[in-house]
Scaffold this active site. Structure first.
Site, PDB file in Angstrom:
ATOM      1  CE  LYS A   9      44.507  42.583  35.408  1.00 32.91           C
ATOM      2  NZ  LYS A   9      45.594  41.698  35.901  1.00 32.91           N
ATOM      3  CE1 TYR A  49      44.724  42.718  41.127  1.00 32.40           C
ATOM      4  CE2 TYR A  49      45.207  44.953  40.432  1.00 32.40           C
ATOM      5  CZ  TYR A  49      44.827  43.659  40.129  1.00 32.40           C
ATOM      6  OH  TYR A  49      44.552  43.312  38.820  1.00 32.40           O
ATOM      7  CG  PHE A  57      53.421  40.644  42.113  1.00 29.51           C
ATOM      8  CD1 PHE A  57      52.122  41.134  42.149  1.00 29.51           C
ATOM      9  CD2 PHE A  57      53.655  39.349  42.586  1.00 29.51           C
ATOM     10  CE1 PHE A  57      51.070  40.367  42.633  1.00 29.51           C
ATOM     11  CE2 PHE A  57      52.602  38.574  43.073  1.00 29.51           C
ATOM     12  CZ  PHE A  57      51.308  39.084  43.100  1.00 29.51           C
ATOM     13  NE  ARG A  85      39.803  33.405  38.511  1.00 29.45           N
ATOM     14  CZ  ARG A  85      40.891  34.034  38.970  1.00 29.45           C
ATOM     15  NH1 ARG A  85      40.950  35.352  38.986  1.00 29.45           N
ATOM     16  NH2 ARG A  85      41.921  33.348  39.419  1.00 29.45           N
ATOM     17  CB  THR A  91      47.613  34.162  37.083  1.00 30.71           C
ATOM     18  OG1 THR A  91      46.482  33.896  37.916  1.00 30.71           O
ATOM     19  CG2 THR A  91      48.212  35.500  37.445  1.00 30.71           C
ATOM     20  NE  ARG A 102      44.517  36.975  33.054  1.00 34.96           N
ATOM     21  CZ  ARG A 102      44.296  36.814  34.347  1.00 34.96           C
ATOM     22  NH1 ARG A 102      44.324  35.602  34.898  1.00 34.96           N
ATOM     23  NH2 ARG A 102      44.036  37.866  35.107  1.00 34.96           N
ATOM     24  CG  ASN A 112      47.181  39.135  33.842  1.00 29.46           C
ATOM     25  OD1 ASN A 112      46.676  40.246  33.985  1.00 29.46           O
ATOM     26  ND2 ASN A 112      47.332  38.279  34.838  1.00 29.46           N
ATOM     27  CG  HIS A 115      40.361  41.658  38.197  1.00 27.88           C
ATOM     28  ND1 HIS A 115      41.117  40.989  39.121  1.00 27.88           N
ATOM     29  CD2 HIS A 115      39.110  41.760  38.736  1.00 27.88           C
ATOM     30  CE1 HIS A 115      40.372  40.727  40.196  1.00 27.88           C
ATOM     31  NE2 HIS A 115      39.145  41.189  39.983  1.00 27.88           N
ATOM     32  CD  GLU A 126      37.483  41.506  42.988  1.00 29.92           C
ATOM     33  OE1 GLU A 126      38.600  41.139  43.389  1.00 29.92           O
ATOM     34  OE2 GLU A 126      36.988  41.096  41.915  1.00 29.92           O
TER      35      GLU A 126
HETATM   36  P1  DAT Z   1      44.482  36.671  38.799  1.00 34.75           P
HETATM   37  O1  DAT Z   1      44.511  38.018  38.107  1.00 34.75           O
HETATM   38  O2  DAT Z   1      44.539  35.542  37.823  1.00 34.75           O
HETATM   39  O3  DAT Z   1      43.334  36.552  39.788  1.00 34.75           O
HETATM   40  P2  DAT Z   1      46.208  36.970  41.139  1.00 34.75           P
HETATM   41  O4  DAT Z   1      44.996  37.410  41.889  1.00 34.75           O
HETATM   42  O5  DAT Z   1      47.042  35.875  41.704  1.00 34.75           O
HETATM   43  O6  DAT Z   1      45.831  36.537  39.633  1.00 34.75           O
HETATM   44  O7  DAT Z   1      47.173  38.221  40.924  1.00 34.75           O
HETATM   45  C1  DAT Z   1      46.635  39.484  40.600  1.00 34.75           C
HETATM   46  C2  DAT Z   1      47.489  40.104  39.525  1.00 34.75           C
HETATM   47  O8  DAT Z   1      48.803  40.339  40.037  1.00 34.75           O
HETATM   48  C3  DAT Z   1      47.704  39.229  38.296  1.00 34.75           C
HETATM   49  O9  DAT Z   1      46.644  39.334  37.367  1.00 34.75           O
HETATM   50  C4  DAT Z   1      48.983  39.758  37.756  1.00 34.75           C
HETATM   51  C5  DAT Z   1      49.771  40.104  39.007  1.00 34.75           C
HETATM   52  N1  DAT Z   1      50.639  38.993  39.422  1.00 34.75           N
HETATM   53  C6  DAT Z   1      50.261  37.846  40.023  1.00 34.75           C
HETATM   54  N2  DAT Z   1      51.298  37.044  40.259  1.00 34.75           N
HETATM   55  C7  DAT Z   1      52.382  37.704  39.779  1.00 34.75           C
HETATM   56  C8  DAT Z   1      53.768  37.418  39.688  1.00 34.75           C
HETATM   57  N3  DAT Z   1      54.265  36.270  40.161  1.00 34.75           N
HETATM   58  N4  DAT Z   1      54.558  38.340  39.116  1.00 34.75           N
HETATM   59  C9  DAT Z   1      54.077  39.510  38.640  1.00 34.75           C
HETATM   60  N5  DAT Z   1      52.781  39.847  38.685  1.00 34.75           N
HETATM   61  C10 DAT Z   1      51.948  38.967  39.242  1.00 34.75           C
HETATM   62 MG    MG Z   2      42.977  37.478  41.605  1.00 37.78          MG
END
Ligand code: DAT
Ligand code: MG
Length: 149
Positions: A9, A49, A57, A85, A91, A102, A112, A115, A126
């Site tokens: 990212k 996304y 968010f 992963r 996350t 991370r 973080n 991805h 994806e």
């Molecule tokens: P990951 O990236 O571990 O697959 P995710 O798919 O749940 O996590 O979420 C995608 C992204 O969105 C994550 O990398 C960061 C952001 N995100 C997730 N949960 C969040 C939260 N509670 N507050 C702010 N950003 C968040």
């Molecule tokens: Mg995800």
């Protein structure tokens, strides 16, 4: 062969972590088959996304991922989706185990670093969203026999 989609990212790029991150997946024994350094359009970000569309968010997530260049990658190998992963970590970087990307390099969920696709099906979607078939390189690393029996 199993494939996953990974993207460093904008924070990972700006912090100079590109080499370190690629090194980890190379050293582990996965094979890089696609690599693009690019700015992400709003349209691509929103498709990528889409599952998070309704989350509070979402706007800041789209803002962030389109805020600077990312390194988009496809990696191949047995079990690569789940293993990547694990190597990425939880996350929330403060909850991510030390030794994960991370866990080693981040503190904030909105920054973080990387991805990674969360399941084999998601990975296929994806990879197809980010890469054209002809931009993926099928090759056999010469070290394969030293990695696998
Ligand atoms: P990951 O990236 O571990 O697959 P995710 O798919 O749940 O996590 O979420 C995608 C992204 O969105 C994550 O990398 C960061 C952001 N995100 C997730 N949960 C969040 C939260 N509670 N507050 C702010 N950003 C968040
Ligand atoms: Mg995800």
């Amino acid at each position: 062969m199993e494939r996953t989609f990974l993207a460093i990212k904008p924070d990972g790029v700006q912090r100079g972590l590109v080499g370190e991150i690629i090194r980890r997946f190379e050293s582990k024994g996965f094979t890089l088959i696609g690599l693009k350094f690019m700015n992400v359009s709003r349209e691509l970000a929103e498709s990528h996304y889409a599952v998070h569309r309704e989350r509070p968010f979402f706007p800041s997530l789209i803002e962030f991922i389109t805020s600077g260049p990312v390194v988009a990658m496809v990696w191949e190998g047995e079990g690569v989706v789940a293993s990547a992963r694990k190597m990425i970590g939880a996350t929330k970087p403060l909850s991510a185990e030390p030794g994960t990307i991370r866990g080693d390099f981040g503190v904030s969920v909105g920054r973080n670093i990387i991805h990674g696709s969360d399941a084999i099906e998601t990975a296929q979607t994806e990879v197809n969203l980010w890469f054209k078939d002809e931009d993926l390189v099928s090759w056999q690393p010469s070290m394969t026999s030293w990695l696998q029996e």
